[in-house]
Design an enzyme around this catalytic site. Structure first.
Site, PDB file in Angstrom:
ATOM      1  N   GLU A  88      21.347 -13.587 -20.774  1.00 35.31           N
ATOM      2  CA  GLU A  88      21.255 -14.439 -21.972  1.00 35.31           C
ATOM      3  C   GLU A  88      22.649 -14.782 -22.484  1.00 35.31           C
ATOM      4  O   GLU A  88      22.983 -14.553 -23.654  1.00 35.31           O
ATOM      5  CB  GLU A  88      20.398 -13.781 -23.060  1.00 35.31           C
ATOM      6  N   GLU A  90      12.653 -11.346 -17.729  1.00 36.06           N
ATOM      7  CA  GLU A  90      12.129 -10.736 -18.965  1.00 36.06           C
ATOM      8  C   GLU A  90      10.932 -11.557 -19.390  1.00 36.06           C
ATOM      9  O   GLU A  90      11.038 -12.778 -19.541  1.00 36.06           O
ATOM     10  CB  GLU A  90      13.173 -10.730 -20.089  1.00 36.06           C
TER      11      GLU A  90
HETATM   12  O1  AHR Z   1      14.032  -7.057 -24.238  1.00 31.70           O
HETATM   13  C1  AHR Z   1      14.717  -7.112 -25.442  1.00 31.70           C
HETATM   14  C2  AHR Z   1      15.823  -8.176 -25.467  1.00 31.70           C
HETATM   15  O2  AHR Z   1      15.242  -9.447 -25.394  1.00 31.70           O
HETATM   16  C3  AHR Z   1      16.797  -8.156 -24.325  1.00 31.70           C
HETATM   17  O3  AHR Z   1      17.809  -7.235 -24.508  1.00 31.70           O
HETATM   18  C4  AHR Z   1      17.333  -9.554 -24.331  1.00 31.70           C
HETATM   19  O4  AHR Z   1      17.769  -9.980 -23.070  1.00 31.70           O
HETATM   20  C5  AHR Z   1      16.166 -10.379 -24.864  1.00 31.70           C
HETATM   21  O5  AHR Z   1      16.548 -11.252 -25.848  1.00 31.70           O
END
Ligand code: AHR
Length: 494
Positions: free
Chosen positions: A181, A300
């Protein structure tokens, strides 16, 4: 009652093999995911192996994690891998700056759990390691040395150090994230700056032995377009990441366990966004990347409810609604088996839509764990084009098909997963194949549960699968699906 919906499995229309890494997971140094959930200190009340709790290890290895991403998340771009190797008593204690935000007390990283511990965890649970390197606050030198430490076969200062740390043989880590990110917590880059940094990092990491890289993508399509336009050397990218959480960062879907009728359906409608995000990313790669050799890594994904905040280590209950929505997302992965190469549910233990929860004495599976278990036969099998003919529920963010399904063919049988998203009504689903169904058996999850039911230490066993009610009629099969439930059916056909 006659069937309400039809699932047509086009047995001769193969999409691609479902990469087992698509059933992957994610563990970040955040809240009780690593510390407490996996790694415990000697005076804890649970049995341990190599410092890791055996109850958690047993659940994770029974499930088969396939792939595990680590150490973040946002933590990755604040992590310096050398802090986490060597004798534990010498490892520096550092602030965990990103996840300290919003905490009343200081929040530190002990570095007790580092590279060797993580790779040992992967061996215990039979998962492919996926390491996320620090691009945001690190350097190409640091990242390429991490690759060397893990993968180099020769005799270098770092491979000697690795041997001293107990691993004379290389760890052979294939998957390497290049930042996380980076448009946000990973350094607030614009896509052009990230592309130039990525080029440097990926070049040196690949030279050092990083076989497959994951570049940071964004669900804002413009980031991906501008990234590829600036990069010009797409051969350095093996996978483009997509992150999608639903429930919190969007329309109101209630909490994990409290939602009204509108919120219930809106949550499912929001989860469909994962498929749309993948399609958008594929379209951008096709148009701007000048190669079709880049796979999608949804590294994710999952439910993130408003009550999960950094103050409570992103913990939330894990309900039947969450689990049935995950089933639909995994069907969407199967439909796109030719494009998606890995996916990592956030997160493995205690955090967000975890598959395992723990307290000081015990570990137990969540309803989402049961869905991953039910979907296991899909991993490594070949996805088949599947057409679902079902009613749609109108929501203010789009129409929601009430039935989701997908199918794969393995060595012996066709495997179909099908879920009923209706909140209160049973649905009777006819499943047809190109041939005639000869024999079938299946299991169903959550027949006796409400969508808002969630697992806890004393009731987790109640969420395991029951035999499904299946009939063979006119060469096809008919399965009864209770409200908010999911079934997995194995079919032998002519
Ligand atoms: O999973 C929690 C957070 O969500 C992670 O650290 C980040 O990559 C995302 O925004």
């Amino acid at each position: 009652m006659s069937p309400t919906d039809t699932v047509r499995v086009q047995t001769h229309d193969e999409i691609d093999r479902v990469n087992p890494n698509v059933h992957g997971h994610f563990a970040e140094h955040l809240g009780r995911c690593i510390y407490g959930g996996i790694w415990v200190s000697d005076d804890d009340q649970v049995q341990t192996t190599d410092g890791m709790r055996e109850d958690t290890l047993e659940l994770l290895s029974d499930l088969g994690l396939n792939q595990l991403r680590w150490p973040g998340g946002c933590f990755a771009d604040d992590y310096h891998w050398r802090d986490g190797i060597g004798p534990r008593e010498d490892r520096p204690r550092r602030p965990n700056d990103f996840w300290a935000q919003g905490q009343e007390e200081t929040y530190e990283e002990s570095n007790e759990f580092g590279t060797e511990e993580f790779l040992r965890l992967c061996r215990h649970v039979d998962a492919e390691p996926f390491l996320a390197a620090n691009l945001g606050s690190g350097s190409p030198e640091e990242a390429r040395r991490w690759v060397e430490y893990c993968n180099n076969e020769g005799d270098t200062a770092l491979t000697r150090e690795r041997a001293e740390n107990g691993s004379p043989e290389p760890h052979d880590v294939t998957y390497w994230g290049v930042g996380n990110e980076n448009w946000g917590c990973g350094g607030r880059f614009d896509p052009e700056t990230y592309a130039n940094e990525f080029r440097r990092f990926a070049h040196f990491m690949k030279l050092a032995g990083a076989e497959e890289t994951v570049a940071c993508g964004h669900i804002n399509e413009d980031w991906n377009r501008r990234f590829f336009a600036e990069l010009t050397e797409p051969d350095l990218v093996d996978h483009l990441s997509v992150h999608r959480y639903y429930g919190r960062f969007g329309p109101d879907c209630g909490s994990a366990t409290e939602f009204d009728r509108e919120e219930y359906y809106r949550f499912f409608a929001h989860s469909l966004q994962v498929g749309t995000d993948i399609d958008d990313a594929i379209a951008t790669i096709d148009t701007y990347a000048s190669t079709d050799d880049i796979g999608i890594a949804v590294d994710e994904w999952g439910a993130w409810h408003p009550e999960a905040e950094s103050e409570n280590g992103l913990e939330q209950e894990n309900s039947v609604r969450d689990a049935v929505a995950a089933a639909g997302v995994m069907d969407d992965f199967n439909h796109r088996a030719d494009a998606i190469e890995m996916a990592n549910l956030a997160q493995a233990v205690n955090v967000l839509q975890c598959v395992v929860q723990t307290d000081e004495e015990a570990a137990w599976p969540t309803p989402t764990y049961q869905v991953f278990d039910l979907y296991q036969p899909h991993a490594g099998a070949t996805a088949l084009r599947t057409v679902v003919d079902t009613e749609e529920k109108e929501t203010d963010i789009g129409d929601l098909p009430l039935v989701s399904a997908s199918a794969t063919v393995g060595e012996d049988a066709t495997y179909v997963t099908v879920s009923n998203r209706h909140r209160t009504d049973e649905r009777m689903v006819r499943v047809t194949l190109d041939g005639e169904v000869r024999d079938t058996s299946g299991q169903v999850l959550f027949s006796d549960h409400d969508p808002s039911d969630y697992s806890a230490r004393d009731n987790a066993d109640e969420f395991t699968a029951d035999d499904a009610e299946i009939a063979i009629e006119d060469g096809s099969l008919v399965v009864d699906l209770p409200p908010c439930s999911v079934a997995g059916v194995s079919i032998e056909s002519t």
